[in-house]
Design a protein around this motif. Structure first.
Motif, PDB file in Angstrom:
ATOM      1  N   LYS A   1     -12.893  60.222 -37.494  1.00 25.17           N
ATOM      2  CA  LYS A   1     -12.373  61.519 -37.962  1.00 25.17           C
ATOM      3  C   LYS A   1     -10.862  61.575 -37.803  1.00 25.17           C
ATOM      4  N   VAL A   2     -10.367  61.068 -36.685  1.00 26.90           N
ATOM      5  CA  VAL A   2      -8.918  61.034 -36.452  1.00 26.90           C
ATOM      6  C   VAL A   2      -8.252  60.103 -37.468  1.00 26.90           C
ATOM      7  N   VAL A   3      -8.838  58.933 -37.665  1.00 26.32           N
ATOM      8  CA  VAL A   3      -8.292  57.969 -38.630  1.00 26.32           C
ATOM      9  C   VAL A   3      -8.310  58.561 -40.039  1.00 26.32           C
ATOM     10  N   GLY A   4      -9.397  59.237 -40.397  1.00 28.75           N
ATOM     11  CA  GLY A   4      -9.519  59.837 -41.725  1.00 28.75           C
ATOM     12  C   GLY A   4      -8.439  60.877 -41.993  1.00 28.75           C
ATOM     13  N   ILE A   5      -8.139  61.689 -41.006  1.00 21.92           N
ATOM     14  CA  ILE A   5      -7.077  62.692 -41.157  1.00 21.92           C
ATOM     15  C   ILE A   5      -5.731  61.994 -41.323  1.00 21.92           C
ATOM     16  N   ALA A   6      -5.501  60.966 -40.508  1.00 18.25           N
ATOM     17  CA  ALA A   6      -4.242  60.221 -40.603  1.00 18.25           C
ATOM     18  C   ALA A   6      -4.080  59.590 -41.985  1.00 18.25           C
ATOM     19  N   LEU A   7      -5.164  59.063 -42.558  1.00 16.41           N
ATOM     20  CA  LEU A   7      -5.097  58.476 -43.897  1.00 16.41           C
ATOM     21  C   LEU A   7      -4.732  59.516 -44.946  1.00 16.41           C
ATOM     22  N   LYS A   8      -5.346  60.690 -44.857  1.00 13.23           N
ATOM     23  CA  LYS A   8      -5.035  61.758 -45.821  1.00 13.23           C
ATOM     24  C   LYS A   8      -3.566  62.146 -45.762  1.00 13.23           C
ATOM     25  N   VAL A   9      -3.032  62.209 -44.562  1.00  9.92           N
ATOM     26  CA  VAL A   9      -1.625  62.566 -44.391  1.00  9.92           C
ATOM     27  C   VAL A   9      -0.715  61.438 -44.886  1.00  9.92           C
ATOM     28  N   ALA A  10      -1.091  60.202 -44.597  1.00 12.70           N
ATOM     29  CA  ALA A  10      -0.259  59.047 -44.942  1.00 12.70           C
ATOM     30  C   ALA A  10      -0.180  58.801 -46.442  1.00 12.70           C
ATOM     31  N   GLY A  11      -1.301  58.970 -47.132  1.00 13.30           N
ATOM     32  CA  GLY A  11      -1.347  58.635 -48.547  1.00 13.30           C
ATOM     33  C   GLY A  11      -1.609  57.147 -48.736  1.00 13.30           C
ATOM     34  N   PRO A  12      -1.948  56.748 -49.960  1.00 10.67           N
ATOM     35  CA  PRO A  12      -2.376  55.368 -50.191  1.00 10.67           C
ATOM     36  C   PRO A  12      -1.313  54.294 -49.940  1.00 10.67           C
ATOM     37  N   GLU A  13      -0.082  54.516 -50.318  1.00 15.37           N
ATOM     38  CA  GLU A  13       0.948  53.479 -50.134  1.00 15.37           C
ATOM     39  C   GLU A  13       1.172  53.199 -48.654  1.00 15.37           C
ATOM     40  N   ARG A  14       1.326  54.233 -47.851  1.00 11.90           N
ATOM     41  CA  ARG A  14       1.521  54.013 -46.412  1.00 11.90           C
ATOM     42  C   ARG A  14       0.257  53.475 -45.763  1.00 11.90           C
ATOM     43  N   ALA A  15      -0.898  53.899 -46.261  1.00  8.65           N
ATOM     44  CA  ALA A  15      -2.155  53.367 -45.731  1.00  8.65           C
ATOM     45  C   ALA A  15      -2.230  51.857 -45.955  1.00  8.65           C
ATOM     46  N   MET A  16      -1.776  51.401 -47.118  1.00  9.04           N
ATOM     47  CA  MET A  16      -1.813  49.960 -47.411  1.00  9.04           C
ATOM     48  C   MET A  16      -0.906  49.181 -46.459  1.00  9.04           C
ATOM     49  N   LYS A  17       0.209  49.751 -46.084  1.00  8.39           N
ATOM     50  CA  LYS A  17       1.113  49.076 -45.153  1.00  8.39           C
ATOM     51  C   LYS A  17       0.456  48.887 -43.787  1.00  8.39           C
ATOM     52  N   ARG A  18      -0.576  49.677 -43.510  1.00 15.11           N
ATOM     53  CA  ARG A  18      -1.228  49.645 -42.199  1.00 15.11           C
ATOM     54  C   ARG A  18      -2.629  49.016 -42.241  1.00 15.11           C
ATOM     55  N   VAL A  19      -2.950  48.304 -43.316  1.00 18.05           N
ATOM     56  CA  VAL A  19      -4.276  47.699 -43.447  1.00 18.05           C
ATOM     57  C   VAL A  19      -4.585  46.788 -42.258  1.00 18.05           C
ATOM     58  N   SER A  20      -3.648  45.946 -41.886  1.00 14.18           N
ATOM     59  CA  SER A  20      -3.880  45.023 -40.780  1.00 14.18           C
ATOM     60  C   SER A  20      -4.191  45.792 -39.495  1.00 14.18           C
ATOM     61  N   LEU A  21      -3.420  46.818 -39.218  1.00 16.29           N
ATOM     62  CA  LEU A  21      -3.647  47.635 -38.025  1.00 16.29           C
ATOM     63  C   LEU A  21      -5.008  48.326 -38.081  1.00 16.29           C
ATOM     64  N   SER A  22      -5.372  48.815 -39.253  1.00 19.42           N
ATOM     65  CA  SER A  22      -6.659  49.492 -39.411  1.00 19.42           C
ATOM     66  C   SER A  22      -7.825  48.557 -39.117  1.00 19.42           C
ATOM     67  N   PHE A  23      -7.806  47.371 -39.709  1.00 17.94           N
ATOM     68  CA  PHE A  23      -8.880  46.408 -39.460  1.00 17.94           C
ATOM     69  C   PHE A  23      -8.856  45.954 -38.000  1.00 17.94           C
ATOM     70  N   SER A  24      -7.657  45.797 -37.425  1.00 11.68           N
ATOM     71  CA  SER A  24      -7.543  45.356 -36.032  1.00 11.68           C
ATOM     72  C   SER A  24      -8.100  46.375 -35.052  1.00 11.68           C
ATOM     73  N   SER A  25      -8.230  47.609 -35.475  1.00 11.12           N
ATOM     74  CA  SER A  25      -8.775  48.629 -34.570  1.00 11.12           C
ATOM     75  C   SER A  25     -10.272  48.432 -34.336  1.00 11.12           C
ATOM     76  N   VAL A  26     -10.944  47.691 -35.215  1.00 13.24           N
ATOM     77  CA  VAL A  26     -12.380  47.449 -35.044  1.00 13.24           C
ATOM     78  C   VAL A  26     -12.736  45.964 -34.969  1.00 13.24           C
ATOM     79  N   PHE A  27     -11.874  45.079 -35.468  1.00 12.63           N
ATOM     80  CA  PHE A  27     -12.080  43.631 -35.409  1.00 12.63           C
ATOM     81  C   PHE A  27     -10.895  43.005 -34.681  1.00 12.63           C
ATOM     82  N   SER A  28     -11.171  42.089 -33.762  1.00 13.62           N
ATOM     83  CA  SER A  28     -10.071  41.467 -33.042  1.00 13.62           C
ATOM     84  C   SER A  28     -10.457  40.043 -32.645  1.00 13.62           C
ATOM     85  N   PRO A  29      -9.570  39.073 -32.784  1.00  9.22           N
ATOM     86  CA  PRO A  29      -8.326  39.133 -33.541  1.00  9.22           C
ATOM     87  C   PRO A  29      -8.593  38.928 -35.027  1.00  9.22           C
TER      88      PRO A  29
END
Length: 178
Positions: A87-115
Motif C-alpha cells: 500500500k505504501v509502495v502503491g501510493i509512492a508510485l502514484k505520486v512518482a508517475g511512470p517516468e520516475r517509477a521506471m528510474k526506480r525499477v531496480s530498487l523496487s525489485f530489490s525490495s522483494v528479491f535480493s540480490p
C-alpha cells in the motif's frame, strides 16, 4: 537457478492472496518449501519459483505458459498493493508517475528479491529498456509485474516486451506506454 537469490515473505503473501489456495495447492506450496501456517521472513528463489509454477498450473491452466506467467505477474503486483508494505509502495508510485517509477525499477525489485542485477536505460519519453541478469524467474512474469506497476503509477496501456533472452537467467524488457 542461483541459490543466493532470496525472496521476501511479502511476495509470498501476495501470491497466496491471488491464488486463494485450496488444500491441493497448499500441499504443493508446502512441497516447494513454503508453509503458509509458518511463514519465514525470506526464502530461497527455488521456493518461490516452485510456488509460482504451482499457481500457474492451478490458476491459469487454460493459458499458454507465456500468457500465464504474464498474467501472474500482473495479478501478483496488484495483490502486492493490497499488503501493508505494498500500500505504501502503491501510493509512492502514484505520486512518482511512470517516468520516475521506471528510474526506480531496480530498487523496487530489490525490495522483494535480493540480490538482483537490474539496469534501466531511458530510450525516450515513455520508452525504456530494463536488463535483468541473475534473475531466476520467468521473463514474462517480470513483464507482467512491470506493466501492473506502471498502471499503478498512472501509465496508459503499458507494454513490456521481451526483447532478448540471455540464458540461463537473463533477459531484456522493452517497456513503453502512452
Amino acid at each position: 537457478m542461483p541459490t543466493d537469490v532470496t525472496v521476501q515473505s511479502t511476495l509470498f503473501e501476495s501470491l497466496v492472496r491471488l491464488s486463494r489456495p485450496d488444500a491441493k495447492l497448499q500441499a504443493e506450496f508446502l512441497a516447494a518449501g513454503y508453509d503458509m501456517d509458518k511463514p519465514r521472513a525470506s526464502y530461497p528463489a527455488a521456493v518461490f519459483a516452485g510456488c509460482q509454477e504451482a499457481t500457474v498450473r492451478h490458476r491459469y491452466a487454460g493459458l499458454d505458459r507465456e500468457a500465464a506467467y504474464r498474467t501472474l505477474g500482473r495479478e501478483l503486483v496488484r495483490s502486492y498493493f493490497d499488503t501493508l508494505v505494498g500500500k505504501v509502495v502503491g501510493i509512492a508510485l502514484k505520486v512518482a508517475g511512470p517516468e520516475r517509477a521506471m528510474k526506480r525499477v531496480s530498487l523496487s525489485f530489490s525490495s522483494v528479491f535480493s540480490p538482483v542485477d537490474i539496469q534501466v536505460e531511458a530510450l525516450g519519453p515513455a520508452d525504456w529498456r530494463v536488463r535483468f541478469r541473475g534473475y531466476p524467474f520467468p521473463a514474462e512474469a517480470a513483464a507482467g509485474t512491470c506493466e501492473g506497476a506502471l498502471r499503478q503509477a498512472g501509465a496508459t496501456e503499458p507494454q513490456a516486451v521481451v526483447e532478448r533472452y540471455e540464458p540461463p537467467d537473463g533477459f531484456d524488457l522493452r517497456i513503453r506506454w502512452r
